[in-house]
Design a protein around this motif. Structure first.
Motif, PDB file in Angstrom:
ATOM      1  N   GLY A  49       0.842  -1.188   0.021  1.00  0.00           N
ATOM      2  CA  GLY A  49       0.085  -0.081   0.035  1.00  0.00           C
ATOM      3  C   GLY A  49       0.659   1.302   0.075  1.00  0.00           C
ATOM      4  O   GLY A  49       0.321   2.239  -0.284  1.00  0.00           O
ATOM      5  N   SER A  50       2.158   1.075   0.109  1.00  0.00           N
ATOM      6  CA  SER A  50       2.915   2.393   0.111  1.00  0.00           C
ATOM      7  C   SER A  50       3.188   2.727  -1.246  1.00  0.00           C
ATOM      8  O   SER A  50       3.729   1.499  -2.069  1.00  0.00           O
ATOM      9  CB  SER A  50       4.242   2.025   0.912  1.00  0.00           C
ATOM     10  OG  SER A  50       5.165   3.029   0.512  1.00  0.00           O
ATOM     11  N   ILE A  51       3.597   3.767  -1.649  1.00  0.00           N
ATOM     12  CA  ILE A  51       4.035   4.252  -3.090  1.00  0.00           C
ATOM     13  C   ILE A  51       5.458   3.631  -3.328  1.00  0.00           C
ATOM     14  O   ILE A  51       5.779   3.574  -4.356  1.00  0.00           O
ATOM     15  CB  ILE A  51       4.110   5.664  -3.182  1.00  0.00           C
ATOM     16  CG1 ILE A  51       4.061   6.144  -4.560  1.00  0.00           C
ATOM     17  CG2 ILE A  51       5.191   6.504  -2.318  1.00  0.00           C
ATOM     18  CD1 ILE A  51       4.164   7.542  -4.828  1.00  0.00           C
ATOM     19  N   LEU A  52       6.193   3.204  -2.207  1.00  0.00           N
ATOM     20  CA  LEU A  52       7.449   2.930  -2.684  1.00  0.00           C
ATOM     21  C   LEU A  52       7.596   1.293  -2.980  1.00  0.00           C
ATOM     22  O   LEU A  52       8.386   0.927  -3.624  1.00  0.00           O
ATOM     23  CB  LEU A  52       8.217   2.820  -1.083  1.00  0.00           C
ATOM     24  CG  LEU A  52       8.642   4.115  -0.544  1.00  0.00           C
ATOM     25  CD1 LEU A  52       9.307   4.000   1.014  1.00  0.00           C
ATOM     26  CD2 LEU A  52       9.494   4.977  -1.307  1.00  0.00           C
ATOM     27  N   THR A  53       6.362   0.617  -2.789  1.00  0.00           N
ATOM     28  CA  THR A  53       6.355  -0.836  -3.181  1.00  0.00           C
ATOM     29  C   THR A  53       5.338  -0.763  -4.286  1.00  0.00           C
ATOM     30  O   THR A  53       4.615  -2.040  -4.508  1.00  0.00           O
ATOM     31  CB  THR A  53       6.260  -1.719  -1.974  1.00  0.00           C
ATOM     32  OG1 THR A  53       4.888  -1.318  -1.303  1.00  0.00           O
ATOM     33  CG2 THR A  53       7.390  -1.714  -1.046  1.00  0.00           C
ATOM     34  N   MET A  54       4.825  -0.027  -4.974  1.00  0.00           N
ATOM     35  CA  MET A  54       3.795   0.071  -5.852  1.00  0.00           C
ATOM     36  C   MET A  54       4.404  -0.164  -7.309  1.00  0.00           C
ATOM     37  O   MET A  54       5.368   0.498  -7.579  1.00  0.00           O
ATOM     38  CB  MET A  54       2.813   1.069  -5.871  1.00  0.00           C
ATOM     39  CG  MET A  54       1.810   0.966  -4.631  1.00  0.00           C
ATOM     40  SD  MET A  54       0.606   2.432  -4.751  1.00  0.00           S
ATOM     41  CE  MET A  54      -0.711   2.017  -3.558  1.00  0.00           C
ATOM     42  N   ASP A  55       3.400  -0.913  -8.462  1.00  0.00           N
ATOM     43  CA  ASP A  55       3.941  -0.785  -9.700  1.00  0.00           C
ATOM     44  C   ASP A  55       2.832   0.150 -10.420  1.00  0.00           C
ATOM     45  O   ASP A  55       1.807   0.444  -9.705  1.00  0.00           O
ATOM     46  CB  ASP A  55       3.646  -2.094 -10.134  1.00  0.00           C
ATOM     47  CG  ASP A  55       4.895  -3.107  -9.594  1.00  0.00           C
ATOM     48  OD1 ASP A  55       5.821  -2.785  -9.413  1.00  0.00           O
ATOM     49  OD2 ASP A  55       4.586  -4.239  -9.218  1.00  0.00           O
ATOM     50  N   PRO A  56       3.254   0.490 -11.631  1.00  0.00           N
ATOM     51  CA  PRO A  56       2.148   1.223 -12.372  1.00  0.00           C
ATOM     52  C   PRO A  56       1.119   0.379 -12.708  1.00  0.00           C
ATOM     53  O   PRO A  56       1.156  -0.972 -12.865  1.00  0.00           O
ATOM     54  CB  PRO A  56       2.934   1.495 -13.734  1.00  0.00           C
ATOM     55  CG  PRO A  56       4.417   1.543 -13.229  1.00  0.00           C
ATOM     56  CD  PRO A  56       4.561   0.636 -12.177  1.00  0.00           C
ATOM     57  N   PRO A  57      -0.325   0.786 -12.965  1.00  0.00           N
ATOM     58  CA  PRO A  57      -0.506   2.079 -13.077  1.00  0.00           C
ATOM     59  C   PRO A  57      -0.885   2.915 -11.786  1.00  0.00           C
ATOM     60  O   PRO A  57      -1.008   4.126 -11.477  1.00  0.00           O
ATOM     61  CB  PRO A  57      -1.900   2.027 -13.861  1.00  0.00           C
ATOM     62  CG  PRO A  57      -2.292   0.778 -13.372  1.00  0.00           C
ATOM     63  CD  PRO A  57      -1.159  -0.157 -13.297  1.00  0.00           C
ATOM     64  N   GLU A  58      -0.981   2.174 -10.433  1.00  0.00           N
ATOM     65  CA  GLU A  58      -1.197   2.365  -9.112  1.00  0.00           C
ATOM     66  C   GLU A  58      -0.172   3.634  -8.637  1.00  0.00           C
ATOM     67  O   GLU A  58      -0.665   4.787  -8.152  1.00  0.00           O
ATOM     68  CB  GLU A  58      -1.494   1.378  -8.083  1.00  0.00           C
ATOM     69  CG  GLU A  58      -2.981   0.642  -8.359  1.00  0.00           C
ATOM     70  CD  GLU A  58      -3.948   1.770  -8.275  1.00  0.00           C
ATOM     71  OE1 GLU A  58      -4.216   2.452  -7.117  1.00  0.00           O
ATOM     72  OE2 GLU A  58      -4.844   1.950  -9.198  1.00  0.00           O
ATOM     73  N   HIS A  59       1.175   3.220  -8.928  1.00  0.00           N
ATOM     74  CA  HIS A  59       2.173   4.089  -8.503  1.00  0.00           C
ATOM     75  C   HIS A  59       2.116   5.352  -9.285  1.00  0.00           C
ATOM     76  O   HIS A  59       2.385   6.311  -8.891  1.00  0.00           O
ATOM     77  CB  HIS A  59       3.431   3.241  -8.770  1.00  0.00           C
ATOM     78  CG  HIS A  59       4.728   4.136  -8.742  1.00  0.00           C
ATOM     79  ND1 HIS A  59       5.216   4.857  -9.648  1.00  0.00           N
ATOM     80  CD2 HIS A  59       5.380   4.490  -7.448  1.00  0.00           C
ATOM     81  CE1 HIS A  59       6.186   5.677  -9.447  1.00  0.00           C
ATOM     82  NE2 HIS A  59       6.463   5.594  -7.962  1.00  0.00           N
ATOM     83  N   THR A  60       1.850   5.177 -10.561  1.00  0.00           N
ATOM     84  CA  THR A  60       1.741   6.451 -11.490  1.00  0.00           C
ATOM     85  C   THR A  60       0.723   7.387 -11.027  1.00  0.00           C
ATOM     86  O   THR A  60       1.035   8.707 -10.724  1.00  0.00           O
ATOM     87  CB  THR A  60       1.678   5.925 -13.020  1.00  0.00           C
ATOM     88  OG1 THR A  60       2.378   5.060 -13.418  1.00  0.00           O
ATOM     89  CG2 THR A  60       1.633   7.354 -14.059  1.00  0.00           C
ATOM     90  N   ARG A  61      -0.557   6.996 -10.602  1.00  0.00           N
ATOM     91  CA  ARG A  61      -1.739   7.568 -10.130  1.00  0.00           C
ATOM     92  C   ARG A  61      -1.281   8.610  -8.917  1.00  0.00           C
ATOM     93  O   ARG A  61      -1.334   9.658  -8.890  1.00  0.00           O
ATOM     94  CB  ARG A  61      -2.751   6.857  -9.975  1.00  0.00           C
ATOM     95  CG  ARG A  61      -4.047   7.640  -9.297  1.00  0.00           C
ATOM     96  CD  ARG A  61      -5.063   6.641  -9.227  1.00  0.00           C
ATOM     97  NE  ARG A  61      -4.782   5.492  -8.072  1.00  0.00           N
ATOM     98  CZ  ARG A  61      -5.086   5.577  -6.882  1.00  0.00           C
ATOM     99  NH1 ARG A  61      -5.412   6.735  -6.358  1.00  0.00           N
ATOM    100  NH2 ARG A  61      -4.550   4.721  -6.114  1.00  0.00           N
ATOM    101  N   GLN A  62      -0.409   7.764  -8.036  1.00  0.00           N
ATOM    102  CA  GLN A  62      -0.192   8.661  -6.644  1.00  0.00           C
ATOM    103  C   GLN A  62       1.094   9.605  -7.027  1.00  0.00           C
ATOM    104  O   GLN A  62       0.997  10.780  -6.419  1.00  0.00           O
ATOM    105  CB  GLN A  62       0.425   7.703  -5.392  1.00  0.00           C
ATOM    106  CG  GLN A  62      -0.767   6.622  -5.050  1.00  0.00           C
ATOM    107  CD  GLN A  62      -0.463   6.025  -3.720  1.00  0.00           C
ATOM    108  OE1 GLN A  62       0.268   6.762  -3.050  1.00  0.00           O
ATOM    109  NE2 GLN A  62      -0.930   5.028  -3.448  1.00  0.00           N
TER     110      GLN A  62
END
Length: 393
Positions: free
Chosen positions: A77-90
């Motif tokens: 749930g952290s931006i540090l461990t997200m992949d696109p597209p969820e990471h891109t959105r944040q």
């Protein structure tokens, strides 16, 4: 194939163990045994680290059983461990506060903060602890003002950061408890911003969630935690470590004093040269089989990208183990590479440039107050750093 213990060698000071060169020369990847979770692959070459950090065939998302450096797995749930597209959105939402133009607009305020801190240092008198008077308060003050964190709360989250970023100094239970307190603190702060929004980044993120439903409550809190920790912990230790290196490299210090216009170039070389972390905190998992020469990383296996080792790759940097602030272009990967390139990189650069240009101008005779061998170094932490940096002038 030899399996190396990771991290390699003594990580308390700023020297890179020579075995990293040996590992890099032995092939594109080597096998390592991580402190937690078993074995993984280690990338130490510049090209290999950049590939691992940017190739969509690798995922930042980790399971609890994944090989890792820290006692606790990276938080889901952290931006540090997200992949696109969820990471891109944040990232797109937060990036608006960290554009180069907006960061440059902070220069007068950062200069004002540095001037005030150095006034305090001068009033304290020689000798004094440069870490206490400059390295610690500067990045904390700046990131708190950017986010909108009350000044009276800074010491509270500073202590929590020390626990969360520990490798061995605190237990897993203590790390979990500290993270829980971080969540509670940010949750309360978010609630306050929702009732009384201000002209700061956290208020902007709250409004983005409430008005446009772009962030969940958990995402909002995790972003706050990541920005608070990342916005001060690394810069704090970089300021102290860079100061130590300049004061123990009189030739380089003399060049910078004679040519203060090189401060930007000096900061980039120091970013390359200093192995800030004791090891890489984040591995990536192969989504499919990925070949590296004769080695194939199988789907599901973890690769650890070591940026400090990549920054000493002789295929990219001539005389990589020599600090040379006149080196010229320095394509280091200290801030990462690809989608997860550090969003606060320009802010860190600004703070470091202003701090060093002002420090050397105001204290032209600055030197260590004790022999270098007497400097105490932190132990059991993810980020290398001094316990204190006594200086005289």
């Amino acid at each position: 194939m030899t399996t190396w213990e990771y991290p390699i060698g003594d990580t308390r000071r700023l020297e890179m163990d020579a075995r990293y060169d040996e590992a890099r020369a032995s092939g594109p990847l080597v096998r390592v045994r991580m402190p937690y979770g078993g074995e993984a692959w280690l990338a130490t070459g510049h090209a290999e680290v950049k590939l691992v950090l940017s190739d969509p065939r690798f995922s930042r998302e980790q399971t609890e059983a994944a090989p890792r450096l820290l006692p606790e797995p990276p938080p889901s749930g952290s931006i540090l461990t997200m992949d696109p597209p969820e990471h891109t959105r944040q990232r797109r939402l937060v990036a608006k506060a960290f554009t180069q133009r907006r960061i440059e607009g902070l220069r007068p305020r950062v200069q004002e903060i540095v001037d005030g801190l150095l006034d305090d240092l001068e009033r304290q008198g020689s000798p004094a602890d440069l870490k206490k008077f400059l390295a610690e308060p500067l990045p904390i003050t700046v990131i708190c003002e950017v986010l909108g964190v009350p000044a009276q709360d800074r010491e509270r989250f500073r202590a929590l950061t020390d626990t969360v970023m520990s490798t061995t100094s605190f237990s897993s239970d203590e790390a979990q408890a500290a993270m829980g307190q971080f969540f509670g603190y940010l949750g309360a702060l978010v609630a306050g911003k929702r009732e009384h929004p201000e002209d700061d980044l956290l208020s902007a993120m709250v409004l983005a969630r409430d008005a446009d439903d772009r962030l969940s409550e958990q995402e909002l809190i995790w972003l706050g935690v990541a920005l608070l920790i990342g916005g001060h912990e690394t810069t704090l230790n970089q300021l102290a470590n860079f100061s130590y290196l300049l004061l123990t490299n009189p030739g380089q210090l003399a060049v910078l004093r004679a040519r203060p216009e090189l401060v930007g170039q000096a900061v980039e070389e120091l970013l390359r040269f200093v192995p800030l972390n004791t090891g890489s905190a984040f591995g990536v998992t192969a989504r499919e089989d990925v070949p590296f020469g004769d080695i194939v990383v199988r789907a599901g296996e973890v690769v650890i990208p070591d940026v400090a080792a990549a920054n000493r790759d002789p295929r990219v940097f001539a005389h990589p183990h020599t600090l040379d602030i006149e080196r010229g272009e320095v394509p280091h990967v200290t801030f990462g590479f690809g989608a997860h390139h550090c969003i606060g990189a320009q802010l860190a650069r600004l703070e470091l440039q202003v701090a060093f240009s002002t420090l050397l101008r105001r204290f032209p005779n600055l030197e260590l107050a004790v022999p270098a061998k007497e400097i105490a170094w932190r132990e059991g932490a993810l980020i290398r750093g001094v316990e204190a940096l006594p200086v005289a002038w």
